[in-house]
Design an enzyme around this catalytic site. Sequence first.
Site, PDB file in Angstrom:
ATOM      1  N   TYR A  73     -36.335  30.283   1.089  1.00 36.21           N
ATOM      2  CA  TYR A  73     -36.298  30.374   2.549  1.00 36.21           C
ATOM      3  C   TYR A  73     -35.746  29.114   3.195  1.00 36.21           C
ATOM      4  O   TYR A  73     -36.380  28.530   4.078  1.00 36.21           O
ATOM      5  CB  TYR A  73     -37.701  30.686   3.106  1.00 36.21           C
ATOM      6  CG  TYR A  73     -38.400  31.798   2.360  1.00 36.21           C
ATOM      7  CD1 TYR A  73     -37.958  33.112   2.465  1.00 36.21           C
ATOM      8  CD2 TYR A  73     -39.471  31.525   1.516  1.00 36.21           C
ATOM      9  CE1 TYR A  73     -38.562  34.127   1.762  1.00 36.21           C
ATOM     10  CE2 TYR A  73     -40.083  32.540   0.795  1.00 36.21           C
ATOM     11  CZ  TYR A  73     -39.625  33.832   0.921  1.00 36.21           C
ATOM     12  OH  TYR A  73     -40.230  34.833   0.211  1.00 36.21           O
ATOM     13  N   TYR A  97     -47.676  41.294   2.474  1.00 34.31           N
ATOM     14  CA  TYR A  97     -46.497  40.715   1.818  1.00 34.31           C
ATOM     15  C   TYR A  97     -46.413  41.299   0.413  1.00 34.31           C
ATOM     16  O   TYR A  97     -47.382  41.258  -0.347  1.00 34.31           O
ATOM     17  CB  TYR A  97     -46.578  39.183   1.727  1.00 34.31           C
ATOM     18  CG  TYR A  97     -45.407  38.620   0.960  1.00 34.31           C
ATOM     19  CD1 TYR A  97     -44.153  38.500   1.580  1.00 34.31           C
ATOM     20  CD2 TYR A  97     -45.505  38.297  -0.386  1.00 34.31           C
ATOM     21  CE1 TYR A  97     -43.050  38.051   0.870  1.00 34.31           C
ATOM     22  CE2 TYR A  97     -44.403  37.852  -1.100  1.00 34.31           C
ATOM     23  CZ  TYR A  97     -43.182  37.728  -0.466  1.00 34.31           C
ATOM     24  OH  TYR A  97     -42.086  37.297  -1.178  1.00 34.31           O
ATOM     25  N   ASP A 156     -51.482  45.933  -4.872  1.00 35.43           N
ATOM     26  CA  ASP A 156     -50.649  44.800  -5.262  1.00 35.43           C
ATOM     27  C   ASP A 156     -51.582  43.603  -5.460  1.00 35.43           C
ATOM     28  O   ASP A 156     -51.982  42.949  -4.506  1.00 35.43           O
ATOM     29  CB  ASP A 156     -49.604  44.538  -4.173  1.00 35.43           C
ATOM     30  CG  ASP A 156     -48.752  43.309  -4.454  1.00 35.43           C
ATOM     31  OD1 ASP A 156     -49.070  42.567  -5.400  1.00 35.43           O
ATOM     32  OD2 ASP A 156     -47.778  43.089  -3.717  1.00 35.43           O
ATOM     33  N   LYS A 196     -47.712  36.581 -10.739  1.00 32.45           N
ATOM     34  CA  LYS A 196     -48.079  35.188 -10.460  1.00 32.45           C
ATOM     35  C   LYS A 196     -48.882  34.518 -11.591  1.00 32.45           C
ATOM     36  O   LYS A 196     -48.279  33.918 -12.457  1.00 32.45           O
ATOM     37  CB  LYS A 196     -48.793  35.091  -9.106  1.00 32.45           C
ATOM     38  CG  LYS A 196     -47.799  35.231  -7.947  1.00 32.45           C
ATOM     39  CD  LYS A 196     -48.339  34.701  -6.637  1.00 32.45           C
ATOM     40  CE  LYS A 196     -47.236  34.482  -5.631  1.00 32.45           C
ATOM     41  NZ  LYS A 196     -46.882  35.680  -4.844  1.00 32.45           N
TER      42      LYS A 196
END
Length: 419
Positions: A18, A146, A245, A274
């Site tokens: 980003y 997200y 998720d 992750k």
Amino acid sequence: MSPEDLLAFDRGHLWHPYTSMTDPAPVRLVTGASGSRITLDGVGDVVDGMASWWSAIHGYRHPVLDEAARRQLSRMSHVMFGGLTHEPAVELASRLVDLTPAGLEHVFLADSGSVSVEVAMKMALQYQRGTGRPERTRFLTVRGGYHGDTFDCMSVCDPDGGMHAMWSGVLPEQVFGARPPRLESDVAAWAADFRTLAAEHADRLAGLIVEPLLQGAGGMHPYPASCLAVFREVADEHGLVLIFDEIATGFGRTGTLFAADAAGVAPDVMCVGKALTGGYLSLAATLCTSEVASGLSASDSGVLMHGPTFMGNPLACAIATASLDLLSTGDWRADVCRINTGLQSLHEIAAADVRVLGAVGVVQLDHPVDVDKATAAALAEGVWLRPFRDLIYTMPPYVCTDDDIAAICRGIAAAAAVA
Ligand SMILES: *Cc1c(COP(=O)(O)O)cnc(C)c1O
């Protein structure tokens, strides 16, 4: 190359998450990492309050994970997964089937979290096709979520506050319910609205996708476990594939091994990523029930239409299995509890909304954080933080000592004071 040359080339040629290439944000040079510390050039060792975006749960250079990597390197780093299989993939899949909620029996090994979410959504779409409902092509979710940066993932990220508002009109249009409330006392009213919304759109919906218990990158927002039962009921009532998720919440972060465990609710499809490899390599997995697997296999193609080049990478699988064994044999529950106790001191920070769940501490200011100033203030306290929007938060490695956690709290307080 000297540190100056490395940083100069980086500035001219390397994208960071980003950021802009024409006006790049400053980056710092890391030269090593060990245990709960990362070593920054010109700064020295600092406590990593981020666990490398929540993944390095056992800390850096863990001897057991290093040894698992070396052992696997001496056999093979990678082979294709089409037409071949290997012990690291089989061992990892069997661990995942054992550890995850009941009913999740089939494992797709993906190469990143976003890809595992794409696969989960594809499973739901193919399941609906396979069971005679091809018109069900949309997803129900809640605001503030997200789920990753690829296009289908972005379509279920928060439509307003998230990083992807710019893509409206390009992305598939999904159905968004209100963000689950923070307080148990508000769940009944939220649930009534959510049920109504689901009923209105049910005949077009393939699945319901959420981050259970804690919305991460969409705003670090914890919510009551009772909402998970509502998601399960809504999915059952309308024939939706329920996708959890757990890429951020999995492997103990919120205080139970999976967030789903806090409510005793099992999804139809679950994504993990992750922390799966203890932060060593990129690997994720999508698990599904036999019902979903057989349903999607009855779709036109007869197969799950996905197969990344690095699917089931043996090196990543071997390290992931070692990481799961460290969790199973160690006392992560006590560590997360201890860290939770240490993080309670964040409540002393005035003029901020503070929330602590498991090994997650969040301080929300009433204005956007000046990231450069906040980062510098935390580094002066010997702590690495990466705030975003109006949030300064930590998801530290579980190996952090009480002193490390106290330092992180001082770092967050210092960052909040200047930001
Ligand atoms: C980080 C994250 C993803 C995306 O994972 P990547 O490995 O970055 O692609 C998806 N969902 C959640 C909840 C996440 O926290």
